[in-house]
Design a protein around this motif. Sequence first.
Motif, PDB file in Angstrom:
ATOM      1  N   LEU A 178       0.820  -1.205   0.000  1.00  0.00           N
ATOM      2  CA  LEU A 178       0.000   0.000   0.000  1.00  0.00           C
ATOM      3  C   LEU A 178       0.860   1.264   0.000  1.00  0.00           C
ATOM      4  O   LEU A 178       0.532   2.252  -0.667  1.00  0.00           O
ATOM      5  CB  LEU A 178      -0.939   0.002   1.204  1.00  0.00           C
ATOM      6  N   LYS A 179       1.958   1.238   0.737  1.00  0.00           N
ATOM      7  CA  LYS A 179       2.833   2.409   0.785  1.00  0.00           C
ATOM      8  C   LYS A 179       3.485   2.668  -0.570  1.00  0.00           C
ATOM      9  O   LYS A 179       3.750   3.816  -0.943  1.00  0.00           O
ATOM     10  CB  LYS A 179       3.904   2.230   1.864  1.00  0.00           C
ATOM     11  N   GLU A 180       3.756   1.578  -1.291  1.00  0.00           N
ATOM     12  CA  GLU A 180       4.430   1.716  -2.586  1.00  0.00           C
ATOM     13  C   GLU A 180       3.456   1.978  -3.729  1.00  0.00           C
ATOM     14  O   GLU A 180       3.810   2.641  -4.711  1.00  0.00           O
ATOM     15  CB  GLU A 180       5.245   0.459  -2.877  1.00  0.00           C
ATOM     16  N   ASN A 181       2.236   1.470  -3.599  1.00  0.00           N
ATOM     17  CA  ASN A 181       1.300   1.542  -4.722  1.00  0.00           C
ATOM     18  C   ASN A 181      -0.016   2.263  -4.417  1.00  0.00           C
ATOM     19  O   ASN A 181      -0.789   2.544  -5.340  1.00  0.00           O
ATOM     20  CB  ASN A 181       0.967   0.123  -5.217  1.00  0.00           C
ATOM     21  N   GLY A 182      -0.277   2.541  -3.141  1.00  0.00           N
ATOM     22  CA  GLY A 182      -1.544   3.169  -2.783  1.00  0.00           C
ATOM     23  C   GLY A 182      -1.523   4.676  -2.927  1.00  0.00           C
ATOM     24  O   GLY A 182      -0.499   5.296  -3.227  1.00  0.00           O
ATOM     25  N   LYS A 183      -2.671   5.260  -2.691  1.00  0.00           N
ATOM     26  CA  LYS A 183      -2.830   6.709  -2.744  1.00  0.00           C
ATOM     27  C   LYS A 183      -2.581   7.272  -1.346  1.00  0.00           C
ATOM     28  O   LYS A 183      -3.224   6.880  -0.380  1.00  0.00           O
ATOM     29  CB  LYS A 183      -4.240   7.070  -3.213  1.00  0.00           C
ATOM     30  N   LYS A 184      -1.656   8.212  -1.240  1.00  0.00           N
ATOM     31  CA  LYS A 184      -1.313   8.793   0.060  1.00  0.00           C
ATOM     32  C   LYS A 184      -2.163  10.028   0.330  1.00  0.00           C
ATOM     33  O   LYS A 184      -2.275  10.919  -0.512  1.00  0.00           O
ATOM     34  CB  LYS A 184       0.172   9.165   0.078  1.00  0.00           C
ATOM     35  N   ILE A 185      -2.767  10.060   1.521  1.00  0.00           N
ATOM     36  CA  ILE A 185      -3.544  11.238   1.923  1.00  0.00           C
ATOM     37  C   ILE A 185      -3.151  11.634   3.344  1.00  0.00           C
ATOM     38  O   ILE A 185      -2.535  10.844   4.082  1.00  0.00           O
ATOM     39  CB  ILE A 185      -5.066  10.974   1.883  1.00  0.00           C
ATOM     40  N   LYS A 186      -3.512  12.834   3.728  1.00  0.00           N
ATOM     41  CA  LYS A 186      -3.309  13.304   5.092  1.00  0.00           C
ATOM     42  C   LYS A 186      -4.641  13.240   5.828  1.00  0.00           C
ATOM     43  O   LYS A 186      -5.642  13.764   5.354  1.00  0.00           O
ATOM     44  CB  LYS A 186      -2.791  14.745   5.103  1.00  0.00           C
ATOM     45  N   ALA A 187      -4.641  12.561   6.973  1.00  0.00           N
ATOM     46  CA  ALA A 187      -5.871  12.443   7.766  1.00  0.00           C
ATOM     47  C   ALA A 187      -5.678  13.151   9.097  1.00  0.00           C
ATOM     48  O   ALA A 187      -4.610  13.035   9.722  1.00  0.00           O
ATOM     49  CB  ALA A 187      -6.231  10.979   7.986  1.00  0.00           C
ATOM     50  N   ASN A 188      -6.679  13.862   9.526  1.00  0.00           N
ATOM     51  CA  ASN A 188      -6.611  14.597  10.794  1.00  0.00           C
ATOM     52  C   ASN A 188      -6.917  13.673  11.973  1.00  0.00           C
ATOM     53  O   ASN A 188      -7.906  12.920  11.944  1.00  0.00           O
ATOM     54  CB  ASN A 188      -7.617  15.752  10.789  1.00  0.00           C
ATOM     55  N   ILE A 189      -6.088  13.739  12.981  1.00  0.00           N
ATOM     56  CA  ILE A 189      -6.313  12.929  14.180  1.00  0.00           C
ATOM     57  C   ILE A 189      -7.544  13.459  14.908  1.00  0.00           C
ATOM     58  O   ILE A 189      -7.620  14.641  15.259  1.00  0.00           O
ATOM     59  CB  ILE A 189      -5.095  12.976  15.108  1.00  0.00           C
ATOM     60  N   SER A 190      -8.512  12.589  15.120  1.00  0.00           N
ATOM     61  CA  SER A 190      -9.749  13.009  15.794  1.00  0.00           C
ATOM     62  C   SER A 190      -9.798  12.541  17.242  1.00  0.00           C
ATOM     63  O   SER A 190     -10.369  13.228  18.100  1.00  0.00           O
ATOM     64  CB  SER A 190     -10.972  12.476  15.037  1.00  0.00           C
ATOM     65  N   SER A 191      -9.209  11.383  17.525  1.00  0.00           N
ATOM     66  CA  SER A 191      -9.194  10.896  18.911  1.00  0.00           C
ATOM     67  C   SER A 191      -8.204   9.742  19.054  1.00  0.00           C
ATOM     68  O   SER A 191      -7.746   9.170  18.061  1.00  0.00           O
ATOM     69  CB  SER A 191     -10.588  10.424  19.342  1.00  0.00           C
ATOM     70  N   ILE A 192      -7.906   9.441  20.304  1.00  0.00           N
ATOM     71  CA  ILE A 192      -7.079   8.280  20.640  1.00  0.00           C
ATOM     72  C   ILE A 192      -7.866   7.450  21.631  1.00  0.00           C
ATOM     73  O   ILE A 192      -8.214   7.918  22.718  1.00  0.00           O
ATOM     74  CB  ILE A 192      -5.727   8.698  21.243  1.00  0.00           C
ATOM     75  N   GLU A 193      -8.185   6.229  21.262  1.00  0.00           N
ATOM     76  CA  GLU A 193      -9.047   5.370  22.074  1.00  0.00           C
ATOM     77  C   GLU A 193      -8.246   4.240  22.720  1.00  0.00           C
ATOM     78  O   GLU A 193      -7.363   3.657  22.087  1.00  0.00           O
ATOM     79  CB  GLU A 193     -10.162   4.770  21.214  1.00  0.00           C
ATOM     80  N   ASN A 194      -8.571   3.953  23.973  1.00  0.00           N
ATOM     81  CA  ASN A 194      -7.948   2.819  24.663  1.00  0.00           C
ATOM     82  C   ASN A 194      -8.721   1.538  24.387  1.00  0.00           C
ATOM     83  O   ASN A 194      -9.940   1.557  24.255  1.00  0.00           O
ATOM     84  CB  ASN A 194      -7.904   3.054  26.172  1.00  0.00           C
ATOM     85  N   LYS A 195      -7.999   0.438  24.296  1.00  0.00           N
ATOM     86  CA  LYS A 195      -8.653  -0.866  24.152  1.00  0.00           C
ATOM     87  C   LYS A 195      -8.951  -1.386  25.557  1.00  0.00           C
ATOM     88  O   LYS A 195      -8.070  -1.860  26.264  1.00  0.00           O
ATOM     89  CB  LYS A 195      -7.748  -1.830  23.387  1.00  0.00           C
ATOM     90  N   LYS A 196     -10.209  -1.292  25.941  1.00  0.00           N
ATOM     91  CA  LYS A 196     -10.600  -1.587  27.317  1.00  0.00           C
ATOM     92  C   LYS A 196     -10.304  -3.021  27.718  1.00  0.00           C
ATOM     93  O   LYS A 196      -9.918  -3.291  28.852  1.00  0.00           O
ATOM     94  CB  LYS A 196     -12.086  -1.276  27.501  1.00  0.00           C
ATOM     95  N   PHE A 197     -10.488  -3.966  26.786  1.00  0.00           N
ATOM     96  CA  PHE A 197     -10.300  -5.367  27.168  1.00  0.00           C
ATOM     97  C   PHE A 197      -8.819  -5.717  27.337  1.00  0.00           C
ATOM     98  O   PHE A 197      -8.480  -6.809  27.780  1.00  0.00           O
ATOM     99  CB  PHE A 197     -10.935  -6.303  26.128  1.00  0.00           C
ATOM    100  N   LEU A 198      -7.922  -4.769  27.007  1.00  0.00           N
ATOM    101  CA  LEU A 198      -6.492  -4.974  27.225  1.00  0.00           C
ATOM    102  C   LEU A 198      -5.944  -3.965  28.236  1.00  0.00           C
ATOM    103  O   LEU A 198      -4.740  -3.735  28.307  1.00  0.00           O
ATOM    104  CB  LEU A 198      -5.724  -4.831  25.900  1.00  0.00           C
TER     105      LEU A 198
END
Length: 222
Positions: A135-155
């Motif tokens: 994907l890094k070599e052949n995909g389309k690169k875009i910039k995405a805005n960070i909206s949140s950081i979520e914790n994995k509760k079961f871990l």
Amino acid sequence: MKVNSHILSGIMIIVLGIVVMISVFIIHYDYYYMSPNILKTDCVIQDIDVEKYTTTIMYEVDGEEITKKLNLFDSSFKVGSKTEIYYDKDEPIKSYLQCETTFFNMLIVISLIIIATGVYFIIHYFVKRRHYKFLKENGKKIKANISSIENKKFLSFLPNRPSYICASAEIDKNKYNFLSETIYSRVIKYIKDKKIKTLDVYINKEEIGDYYVDISFINSNM
């Protein structure tokens, strides 16, 4: 050298499976040692002591009656009923009921499943790495805005609570959300300290749902 958490998890699972298997072989050594000489016959339940959790059985080998008191109890047992028993043809006194042999073999199967799960973790990781590289070599690169950081509760019991980053971007006037892989580090502090607002996302040109959120720079600096 820093070991990837997915590989480390796979190795730990494999080690757990091996420990379980070795433990079964050690604890039930007599059964596996006599396996090449095993013969099968029927035995009669002669007595059941529910309070002491014992069962007395009798079986016949070459005209000789053998009586044994076993330190086990099965609710399906009834005095006078018959069940299959496996014994050593060279030492008939060494024997195991069918329920015991089934239990031993189930433990071996469980340990093999545990080992296979660990192997799957490792193989799956490398397959994903290969796909992400594609994907890094052949995909389309875009910039995405960070909206949140979520914790994995079961871990949440793990140190540095595992989390993942949610990011969003507008593509062709449509808003899409992207989730990163699980991060086993203090990612919130790192992102705040470095004032990171966006992430690189590589999208499969033919399928927007196939993407890779690049967090390699975070993992490499933690």
